[in-house]
Design an enzyme around this catalytic site. Structure first.
Site, mmCIF file in Angstrom:
data_model
loop_
_atom_site.group_PDB
_atom_site.id
_atom_site.type_symbol
_atom_site.label_atom_id
_atom_site.label_comp_id
_atom_site.label_asym_id
_atom_site.label_seq_id
_atom_site.Cartn_x
_atom_site.Cartn_y
_atom_site.Cartn_z
ATOM 1 N N GLU A 312 61.639 15.315 46.835
ATOM 2 C CA GLU A 312 61.164 14.699 48.075
ATOM 3 C C GLU A 312 61.491 13.213 48.138
ATOM 4 O O GLU A 312 60.651 12.383 48.479
ATOM 5 C CB GLU A 312 59.655 14.937 48.228
ATOM 6 C CG GLU A 312 59.309 16.413 48.336
ATOM 7 C CD GLU A 312 57.838 16.704 48.617
ATOM 8 O OE1 GLU A 312 56.988 15.903 48.212
ATOM 9 O OE2 GLU A 312 57.566 17.737 49.260
ATOM 10 N N ARG A 345 57.512 16.881 36.127
ATOM 11 C CA ARG A 345 57.174 17.879 37.154
ATOM 12 C C ARG A 345 58.380 18.740 37.542
ATOM 13 O O ARG A 345 59.515 18.250 37.632
ATOM 14 C CB ARG A 345 56.620 17.199 38.402
ATOM 15 C CG ARG A 345 55.260 16.583 38.150
ATOM 16 C CD ARG A 345 54.763 15.886 39.382
ATOM 17 N NE ARG A 345 53.959 16.690 40.249
ATOM 18 C CZ ARG A 345 54.090 16.746 41.568
ATOM 19 N NH1 ARG A 345 55.052 16.090 42.187
ATOM 20 N NH2 ARG A 345 53.271 17.459 42.300
ATOM 21 N N ASP A 386 54.028 25.504 47.659
ATOM 22 C CA ASP A 386 53.271 24.253 47.616
ATOM 23 C C ASP A 386 51.793 24.449 47.902
ATOM 24 O O ASP A 386 51.339 24.152 49.008
ATOM 25 C CB ASP A 386 53.874 23.267 48.641
ATOM 26 C CG ASP A 386 53.389 21.846 48.429
ATOM 27 O OD1 ASP A 386 52.799 21.582 47.382
ATOM 28 O OD2 ASP A 386 53.623 21.002 49.317
ATOM 29 N N GLU A 408 49.794 23.020 37.258
ATOM 30 C CA GLU A 408 49.311 22.024 38.219
ATOM 31 C C GLU A 408 48.612 22.754 39.364
ATOM 32 O O GLU A 408 49.246 23.482 40.128
ATOM 33 C CB GLU A 408 50.474 21.180 38.757
ATOM 34 C CG GLU A 408 50.021 20.138 39.776
ATOM 35 C CD GLU A 408 51.140 19.187 40.236
ATOM 36 O OE1 GLU A 408 52.003 18.809 39.411
ATOM 37 O OE2 GLU A 408 51.143 18.833 41.428
ATOM 38 N N GLU A 414 44.713 20.015 50.633
ATOM 39 C CA GLU A 414 45.775 19.660 51.584
ATOM 40 C C GLU A 414 46.045 20.793 52.570
ATOM 41 O O GLU A 414 46.259 20.551 53.748
ATOM 42 C CB GLU A 414 47.047 19.332 50.791
ATOM 43 C CG GLU A 414 48.254 19.089 51.671
ATOM 44 C CD GLU A 414 49.524 18.769 50.878
ATOM 45 O OE1 GLU A 414 49.463 18.660 49.642
ATOM 46 O OE2 GLU A 414 50.579 18.617 51.518
ATOM 47 N N TRP A 564 61.258 22.485 55.883
ATOM 48 C CA TRP A 564 60.035 21.781 56.279
ATOM 49 C C TRP A 564 59.418 22.434 57.533
ATOM 50 O O TRP A 564 58.331 22.074 57.955
ATOM 51 C CB TRP A 564 60.325 20.290 56.547
ATOM 52 C CG TRP A 564 60.420 19.484 55.284
ATOM 53 C CD1 TRP A 564 60.105 19.914 54.028
ATOM 54 C CD2 TRP A 564 60.848 18.124 55.141
ATOM 55 N NE1 TRP A 564 60.316 18.901 53.106
ATOM 56 C CE2 TRP A 564 60.774 17.794 53.761
ATOM 57 C CE3 TRP A 564 61.297 17.136 56.018
ATOM 58 C CZ2 TRP A 564 61.114 16.539 53.255
ATOM 59 C CZ3 TRP A 564 61.634 15.882 55.519
ATOM 60 C CH2 TRP A 564 61.553 15.591 54.150
#
Ligand code: GCV
Length: 721
Positions: A312, A345, A386, A408, A414, A564
């Site tokens: 990103e 990550r 995500d 994670e 979110e 996206w």
């Protein structure tokens, strides 16, 4: 105003101030309420076993432990238990680490000590010279503190304390919060106010919040914190900021919490004056080594770096035609002499890669298996996209046997309604941890990958993206506290049951009254599925509105990067809906072990909860309950709304068990959640209806607004962006 009136108003305002501060304290105290027990018999029962506290050692951590026992027991049992009272009495709690124990106790506990690791503890009823006592001990003083919290939890939750024999060790080494906190105190994806870290006032001003934060974390066994956002700012590595980080590390140390930082890969250029950040450049490697030395001089127990690279838009080794291994290993060399680790990550996907986004991290990282240095651990999100309300487990788990992988999770919501929606996430975490990767045959669960037992790794860890901010109640939603708590408990032991955790949390936070616990626990347990139902049922994903991710946006299709756009994920058309990731589609299912591939890859065996994640399914497809896909989907959206209504009804009946502030807070938040659940249902169904061309089935309420209305909603100031 006459005098009488002034007196009256002064009294009212005084009363409001006092009462609101008392209430606010309840919210602030998290699961460490230590409420006085209402039943005198229970109090008497406990007190008969607790005649004094004997502390065998003298360190900052041991005085925290004694203090915690004193505060907790005295408050819960309405007593004044004596500290360091003569050890010749009986029914004492004796606390101290192994080195402080006499030979008699050591002999008694020999086999117990053999069973625990450095961070484990023993809580045991023992008999010394024919006198009964309870010993809380461990190999290190901070682990004794864990034992003390473990003991207090027993009393908090009304468990018996006679004949104790608890031998417990954490199953992972790094149990860590990831704060996505920026230096200007905004928090990326944060919905509970601003960052706790007041960089302006540090290092000289130590906010009580820092201490309370450390205490709360220690009470659930969290032993690390990454203070800064993975979208990193190199300034945190300058002396000006390191001095502040050092001050925080000093506060956290006695609570067993190590400080970690995010490292911006381009820092050697931005703050080091170098021309490049190429990991193969000798000057760059030297710069990181010097930087590590500088940090460890200030903070000898500094944990290491967390790195988001080439993801990103973040800089990384690929900017110099190097790869993740080059980048991670160069940094690993810098911290290795001091015992530091690099958490690298694996959250990567590229605008230059046209393949299914869900496949990209696996494709990129699995070929690196076995190539990372010993002190590198690869941090993998629970799912391949995500942090969606539901994702199948990430195929990387179990697929890199020669590399330690850490989990994670996202504690901040979110994609699950921010801090406005009640969603009990340990249920989600448990679902992922229990998933069977089959990488070494049946029973190769994600939990076994994460705790290192599947592939025999010693370096292990679980990270949670924190939901904490400077809101009075820490997490925005009082039930958000349960997600922080549950994360910590599962990081300690990934095999714990989320329902047991909910039980503990409710008792420690609200009440031990069964009439409260039962309905509230049921509400919590169901809450995550409710969110899935009204947002993304049957495997739908990433259909939230753009950027801020607040509310539905399945229609969004105009963003520059295809992946996206929500339309990329749901692929609704006249024929059906869903992303074909089976052999006939992107073949992402092939990234799983063959047993799992077979299940996910076949529309008949794929769990319906993941159906549209893996398959493009016709609107008339018959679900297991006999409904067509369209009807079944519409009914799921309705079910989600109904579930929130039930949550409201449940909560409304709890008023007499809860302080009025928390009662009202939750009541108002559930009201918003209900409104927003209907918004999700109506917006998504109206949008998908354009493709299905079918009527809503009986039982689904008619939308009260048009699709155009929902599309017109804009939220330029949604938080966390
Ligand atoms: C910190 C998602 C979030 C980003 C986050 C990113 C990540 O894309 O929307 O805010 O960035 O994940 O995990 O790095």
């Amino acid at each position: 105003m006459n005098l009488k009136k002034i007196f009256f108003y002064t009294l009212i305002s005084l009363f409001t101030t006092i009462s609101s501060s008392v209430y606010a304290q309840k919210d602030y105290k998290l699961w460490l309420q230590y409420d006085k027990k209402s039943n005198p018999e229970i109090i008497a029962g406990y007190l008969s076993n607790l005649q004094g506290i004997v502390s065998l050692e003298n360190s900052k951590t041991s005085s925290i432990a004694v203090n915690e026992l004193e505060i907790g027991l005295n408050a819960m049992l309405d007593s004044k238990i004596q500290i360091n009272s003569k050890s010749d009495g009986e029914n004492k709690i004796i606390i101290g680490s192994k080195s402080s124990l006499n030979s008699e106790i050591l002999k008694l506990l020999k086999t117990d000590f053999d069973q625990i690791n450095d961070e484990g503890f023993i809580i045991k009823s023992i008999s010394l010279k024919n006198k009964k006592h309870i010993i809380i001990t461990a190999k290190k003083d901070v682990s004794v503190l864990y034992g003390v919290y473990g003991f207090l939890r027993l009393v908090q939750t009304n468990k018996p304390i006679q004949n104790l024999n608890i031998v417990d060790s954490p199953k992972t080494n790094i149990r860590i919060l990831n704060h996505w906190d920026n230096l200007d105190r905004t928090v990326e994806r944060g919905y509970a106010g601003f960052s706790l870290w007041n960089w302006q006032k540090l290092p000289d001003y130590i906010d009580q919040r820092y201490i309370d934060y450390a205490r709360a974390n220690a009470s659930i066994g969290i032993n690390g914190t990454v203070l800064t956002n993975v979208n990193a700012n190199a300034l945190i590595l300058t002396p000006q900021y390191l001095e502040k980080v050092e001050a925080l590390a000093n506060v956290f140390r006695p609570y067993g919490i190590k400080v970690y930082l995010t490292a911006r890969f381009s820092a050697p250029i931005e703050i080091g004056g170098l021309k490049t950040a190429d990991p193969k450049d000798a000057a760059v490697a030297k710069w990181w080594k010097e930087k590590a030395k500088e940090i460890y001089k200030r903070i000898p127990d500094f944990g290491g770096f967390l790195v988001k690279a080439n993801s990103e838009g973040q800089p990384g080794p690929q900017n110099y035609n190097r790869d993740h291994v080059d980048g991670a290993n160069m940094m690993a060399d810098a911290v290795a002499p001091f015992g530091g680790v690099i958490m690298w990550r694996a959250f990567v996907y590229s605008e230059h890669d046209a393949s299914d986004r869900a496949k990209q991290a696996y494709s990129e990282f699995v070929p690196y298996d076995g190539k990372f240095k010993k002190n590198v651990i690869v941090q993998v999100k629970n799912g391949a996209i995500d942090f969606q309300p539901r994702e199948p487990f990430h195929p990387m788990f179990g697929a890199m046997p020669k590399t330690p992988l850490m989990m994670e999770f996202q504690i901040t919501q979110e994609y699950l309604g921010f801090s406005t929606h009640l969603a009990y996430l340990p249920k989600l975490f448990q679902e992922v941890l229990e998933s069977d990767t089959y990488q070494k045959g049946k029973g190769s669960t994600v939990a076994k990958v994460v705790d290192g037992t599947l592939d025999n790794h010693k370096l292990t860890g679980i990270a949670g993206v924190a939901n904490i901010g400077n809101d009075l109640n820490w997490t925005g939603h009082p039930f958000g506290q349960a997600n922080w708590y549950g994360f910590g408990r599962l990081a300690w032991n990934p095999y714990l049951d989320s329902e047991v955790i909910a039980d503990e949390w409710i008792r420690s936070t609200f009440s031990n009254d069964y009439n409260f616990i039962k309905p509230v626990k049921e509400m919590m347990i169901e809450s995550r599925e409710a969110v899935v139902n009204y947002m993304t049922p049957l495997g739908l994903h990433h259909i939230m509105d753009t950027g801020h991710h607040y509310g539905p946006g399945p229609w969004v299709s105009n963003l520059s990067r295809p992946e996206w756009n929500p339309v990329y994920y749901h692929k609704a058309d006249k024929n059906g809906i869903g992303f074909d990731r089976s052999k006939t589609g992107t073949n992402a299912t092939a990234q799983y072990a063959s047993e799992v591939e077979k299940i996910f890859g076949n529309i008949e065996t794929c769990p319906e909860t993941d159906l549209l994640w893996f398959h493009h399914v016709s609107w008339d497809y018959k679900l297991k309950n006999g409904q067509t896909l369209w009807n079944g989907m519409a009914l799921k959206y309705q079910e989600g709304v109904n579930q929130v209504k039930e949550m409201q009804d449940t909560w409304n009946k709890t008023e007499k068990y809860v302080d009025s502030e928390r009662f009202k807070e939750v009541q108002m938040l559930l009201g918003i959640q209900y409104k927003e659940a209907k918004w999700w249902r109506d917006a998504c169904l109206l949008y998908f209806q354009q493709y299905s061309g079918k009527e809503l089935p009986a039982g689904v309420e008619k939308p009260t607004q048009t699709l155009e209305y929902f599309k017109s909603l804009k939220f330029p100031f949604a938080p966390g962006n």
